[in-house]
Design a protein around this motif. Sequence first.
Motif: not given
Length: 245
Positions: A157-186
Amino acid sequence: TPLYSSAASDVYKRQAQYPRFTLGPVTLTLQPGDRVALLGRNGTGKSTLLALMAGLRQPEHGTVSGVPGGDDRQLTLRRDVAYVGAALQALPWHSVQEHFRFMAQMYEGWNTDRALALAHELALDVGATTGTLSRGNTVKLNLATAWGRQADVLLLDEPTAGLDPIARTDLLRELRRTIHAFPNAIVVYATHLLDELHEIDPTRLLVLRDGMVHSHDGDAMAQLDVAALTALLTDAPRRSTPEVA
């Protein structure tokens, strides 16, 4: 009927009513591996829809179905569905590390190493008391907790709300990595920030407007620019989608 299954996840005619707003009825089906971008302006019901899907709120009408082996729907939801919002989802007197140890006692599939890895990647101090964390660090804690749970369904639910630009970029990168690591997750990612949609590479786009869901597939979304996405938010026809499959 149990809640989420390995075959599909269904949300049947979910509806919630408020004094000046009604969400739904919404009917949709989610498949394993779906990466769903839930797009809507502030106040359109994104958080309410995710809370209904997570069992954190009760609808006026409707059901969620699909998880195997769950006679107790609420317990099954809490086990297999991880909801990440901006509010603190921990005991405020625990340190981050104590919170992770507590989660290990609560969830059979808990993975402390995975939670700690994301916490370190996001520069979250694991010795800090959770109740003293800033809004941005609270979101980081909630995300790390969701990662550690290894849930089948991840509702963001809008997980990047309140994050600074660097933390936001890091979070989105980790999110992409996690999605690819668990391809069957919804994964359902709610946002009103249009530039984040392409970052998560969604397979489907759901637009919430006037309490109704409008569906677009990922291929069609890839062709949309910010101006076109803005038009979807403001000019989408007022109609409900009988079923999003």
